[in-house]
Design a protein around this motif. Structure first.
Motif, PDB file in Angstrom:
ATOM      1  N   UNK A   1       8.929  29.445  28.748  1.00 62.92           N
ATOM      2  CA  UNK A   1       9.326  28.195  29.445  1.00 62.92           C
ATOM      3  C   UNK A   1      10.779  27.780  28.752  1.00 62.92           C
ATOM      4  N   UNK A   2      11.681  27.237  29.709  1.00 71.98           N
ATOM      5  CA  UNK A   2      12.912  26.765  28.991  1.00 71.98           C
ATOM      6  C   UNK A   2      13.070  25.379  29.566  1.00 71.98           C
ATOM      7  N   UNK A   3      14.145  24.435  29.086  1.00 76.45           N
ATOM      8  CA  UNK A   3      14.374  23.333  29.777  1.00 76.45           C
ATOM      9  C   UNK A   3      15.790  22.784  29.641  1.00 76.45           C
ATOM     10  N   UNK A   4      16.288  21.877  30.358  1.00 76.40           N
ATOM     11  CA  UNK A   4      17.232  21.284  30.355  1.00 76.40           C
ATOM     12  C   UNK A   4      17.156  19.810  30.042  1.00 76.40           C
ATOM     13  N   UNK A   5      17.963  19.646  28.629  1.00 78.65           N
ATOM     14  CA  UNK A   5      17.314  18.566  27.936  1.00 78.65           C
ATOM     15  C   UNK A   5      18.629  17.444  27.842  1.00 78.65           C
ATOM     16  N   UNK A   6      17.901  16.137  27.829  1.00 81.19           N
ATOM     17  CA  UNK A   6      18.596  14.822  27.664  1.00 81.19           C
ATOM     18  C   UNK A   6      18.166  14.461  26.480  1.00 81.19           C
ATOM     19  N   UNK A   7      19.295  14.421  25.494  1.00 79.93           N
ATOM     20  CA  UNK A   7      19.032  14.202  23.997  1.00 79.93           C
ATOM     21  C   UNK A   7      18.867  12.451  23.652  1.00 79.93           C
ATOM     22  N   UNK A   8      18.865  11.555  24.653  1.00 82.80           N
ATOM     23  CA  UNK A   8      18.707  10.189  24.332  1.00 82.80           C
ATOM     24  C   UNK A   8      17.203  10.024  24.179  1.00 82.80           C
ATOM     25  N   UNK A   9      16.594   9.587  23.061  1.00 73.94           N
ATOM     26  CA  UNK A   9      15.282   9.299  23.048  1.00 73.94           C
ATOM     27  C   UNK A   9      14.930   8.263  23.816  1.00 73.94           C
ATOM     28  N   UNK A  10      13.767   8.365  24.497  1.00 73.20           N
ATOM     29  CA  UNK A  10      13.007   7.342  25.343  1.00 73.20           C
ATOM     30  C   UNK A  10      11.660   7.145  24.881  1.00 73.20           C
ATOM     31  N   UNK A  11      11.501   5.918  24.817  1.00 74.44           N
ATOM     32  CA  UNK A  11      10.077   5.194  24.206  1.00 74.44           C
ATOM     33  C   UNK A  11       9.138   4.828  25.398  1.00 74.44           C
ATOM     34  N   UNK A  12       9.572   3.571  25.867  1.00 73.22           N
ATOM     35  CA  UNK A  12       8.843   2.854  26.886  1.00 73.22           C
ATOM     36  C   UNK A  12       9.927   2.522  28.195  1.00 73.22           C
ATOM     37  N   UNK A  13       9.285   3.225  29.187  1.00 74.88           N
ATOM     38  CA  UNK A  13      10.313   3.153  30.448  1.00 74.88           C
ATOM     39  C   UNK A  13       9.724   3.614  31.645  1.00 74.88           C
ATOM     40  N   UNK A  14      10.614   3.374  32.805  1.00 80.36           N
ATOM     41  CA  UNK A  14      10.344   3.824  34.155  1.00 80.36           C
ATOM     42  C   UNK A  14      11.312   4.992  34.318  1.00 80.36           C
ATOM     43  N   UNK A  15      11.106   6.255  34.838  1.00 76.12           N
ATOM     44  CA  UNK A  15      12.006   7.253  35.138  1.00 76.12           C
ATOM     45  C   UNK A  15      11.598   7.570  36.594  1.00 76.12           C
ATOM     46  N   UNK A  16      12.697   7.739  37.393  1.00 76.89           N
ATOM     47  CA  UNK A  16      12.596   8.005  38.520  1.00 76.89           C
ATOM     48  C   UNK A  16      13.509   9.144  39.106  1.00 76.89           C
ATOM     49  N   UNK A  17      12.948  10.151  39.919  1.00 71.70           N
ATOM     50  CA  UNK A  17      13.902  11.319  40.232  1.00 71.70           C
ATOM     51  C   UNK A  17      13.306  11.738  41.533  1.00 71.70           C
TER      52      UNK A  17
ATOM     53  N   UNK B   1       7.749   9.146  40.069  1.00 69.19           N
ATOM     54  CA  UNK B   1       8.187   8.029  39.307  1.00 69.19           C
ATOM     55  C   UNK B   1       7.262   8.142  37.810  1.00 69.19           C
ATOM     56  N   UNK B   2       7.603   7.998  36.723  1.00 68.13           N
ATOM     57  CA  UNK B   2       6.912   8.336  35.746  1.00 68.13           C
ATOM     58  C   UNK B   2       6.957   6.846  34.822  1.00 68.13           C
ATOM     59  N   UNK B   3       5.908   6.318  34.606  1.00 67.88           N
ATOM     60  CA  UNK B   3       5.943   5.217  33.623  1.00 67.88           C
ATOM     61  C   UNK B   3       5.229   5.365  32.324  1.00 67.88           C
ATOM     62  N   UNK B   4       5.899   5.068  31.110  1.00 67.14           N
ATOM     63  CA  UNK B   4       5.395   5.175  29.939  1.00 67.14           C
ATOM     64  C   UNK B   4       5.664   3.825  29.133  1.00 67.14           C
ATOM     65  N   UNK B   5       4.451   3.367  29.287  1.00 63.43           N
ATOM     66  CA  UNK B   5       4.192   1.988  28.737  1.00 63.43           C
ATOM     67  C   UNK B   5       3.014   1.902  27.398  1.00 63.43           C
ATOM     68  N   UNK B   6       3.774   1.888  26.347  1.00 59.67           N
ATOM     69  CA  UNK B   6       2.903   2.097  25.400  1.00 59.67           C
ATOM     70  C   UNK B   6       2.047   3.278  25.249  1.00 59.67           C
ATOM     71  N   UNK B   7       0.826   3.095  25.055  1.00 60.63           N
ATOM     72  CA  UNK B   7      -0.151   4.592  25.115  1.00 60.63           C
ATOM     73  C   UNK B   7      -0.694   4.935  26.475  1.00 60.63           C
ATOM     74  N   UNK B   8       0.024   3.968  27.502  1.00 57.33           N
ATOM     75  CA  UNK B   8      -0.456   4.535  28.824  1.00 57.33           C
ATOM     76  C   UNK B   8       0.912   5.160  29.529  1.00 57.33           C
ATOM     77  N   UNK B   9       0.405   6.330  30.163  1.00 57.71           N
ATOM     78  CA  UNK B   9       1.384   7.138  30.984  1.00 57.71           C
ATOM     79  C   UNK B   9       0.824   7.354  32.240  1.00 57.71           C
ATOM     80  N   UNK B  10       1.713   7.095  33.369  1.00 62.31           N
ATOM     81  CA  UNK B  10       1.156   6.955  34.783  1.00 62.31           C
ATOM     82  C   UNK B  10       2.120   7.951  35.622  1.00 62.31           C
ATOM     83  N   UNK B  11       1.764   8.898  36.274  1.00 54.94           N
ATOM     84  CA  UNK B  11       2.629   9.609  37.194  1.00 54.94           C
ATOM     85  C   UNK B  11       2.275   9.128  38.729  1.00 54.94           C
ATOM     86  N   UNK B  12       3.335   8.928  39.539  1.00 57.72           N
ATOM     87  CA  UNK B  12       3.272   8.622  40.806  1.00 57.72           C
ATOM     88  C   UNK B  12       4.345   9.696  41.493  1.00 57.72           C
ATOM     89  N   UNK B  13       3.784  10.149  42.598  1.00 54.66           N
ATOM     90  CA  UNK B  13       4.506  10.887  43.623  1.00 54.66           C
ATOM     91  C   UNK B  13       4.534  10.247  44.902  1.00 54.66           C
TER      92      UNK B  13
END
Length: 240
Positions: free
Chosen positions: A74-90, A184-196
């Motif tokens: 497996x290989x990846x396209x990488x975004x090198x800005x570290x993210x900790x707690x966030x909501x990612x949409x694509x 939609x990916x929500x990383x909120x402290x210890x909790x990680x939620x995946x929405x489609x």
């Protein structure tokens, strides 16, 4: 991906969570944060990956493999800005094969652009999309429709099944086959939620003291048969 989910003999706390909202911690702070684009729709500026596999076509990031040059890892396209707690949409579209969105990830192979850590899975079959997968680490942590808690134990922790967010086959009907879907990916402290497409697909709360707390975001091309995966409208809201 493709690993077994470790479940204890006893399940507890079973609940119906079709419309469950993420447990509140930084949720309100993340929701109020500014939405920042991670892809300009024209170039791969800010991203890096293996030459010849990634391009931009019609306003989308495109990852493509071929039968003539199949991937061995497996290989990846990488975004090198570290993210900790966030909501990612694509928005994504996949033709064959398997992919995923890596987050809070660690780069461990610079030559082949490989990462490890949490992944929001994408799959062209009806099996894996929406699950929580731990790339190069713990394997499947929560299947589609599952809510799990990871507790310390052994080298990888123990996944405890604590509830459901829907029937897997019913959740699968939320996907647009051969079309665009919103992740939609929500990383909120210890909790990680995946929405489609607005529907909660899986949720993991990781209570290990050595859990992944921050890292890069990356897009996956999976080893195996030829495939094409497309991503567009990639944005992030970061908790201050």
């Amino acid at each position: 991906m493709y690993a077994a989910l470790l479940l204890p003999a006893l399940c507890f706390g079973f609940q119906d969570a079709d419309n469950a909202e993420a447990p509140q911690s930084l949720g309100a702070t993340i929701a109020e944060a500014e939405s920042v684009p991670l892809f300009d729709g024209q170039t791969l500026d800010g991203w890096r990956g293996q030459d010849g596999l990634w391009s931009v076509e019609d306003g989308a990031i495109v990852g493509r493999t071929s039968a003539e040059a199949p991937l061995k890892v497996n290989t990846f396209l990488i975004r090198d800005e570290p993210a900790e707690n966030f909501e990612l949409r694509l928005n994504y579209k996949i033709e064959g094969g398997n992919s995923g969105v890596q987050y809070r990830a660690e780069v461990f192979d610079e030559d082949q652009f490989r990462v490890r850590g949490p992944q929001a899975d994408i799959d062209s079959s009806p099996k894996y999309s929406g699950i929580h997968y731990s790339e190069q680490a713990r394997g499947i942590v929560a299947l589609r429709g599952q809510m799990t808690k990871v507790v310390p134990g052994g080298k990888k922790g123990v996944n405890q099944f604590v509830g459901t967010c829907g029937d897997p086959a019913t959740l699968q009907k939320k996907f647009v086959k051969d079309g665009w879907n919103e992740y939609r990916i929500v990383a909120d402290g210890p909790t990680m939620s995946h929405y489609i497409n607005g529907q909660l697909m899986s949720r993991v709360t990781d209570t290990r003291p050595d859990r992944e707390t921050a890292g890069v975001i990356a897009l996956q091309l999976h080893q195996g048969p030829p495939m094409v995966v497309r991503f567009k409208d990639v944005t992030i809201k970061r908790a201050p």
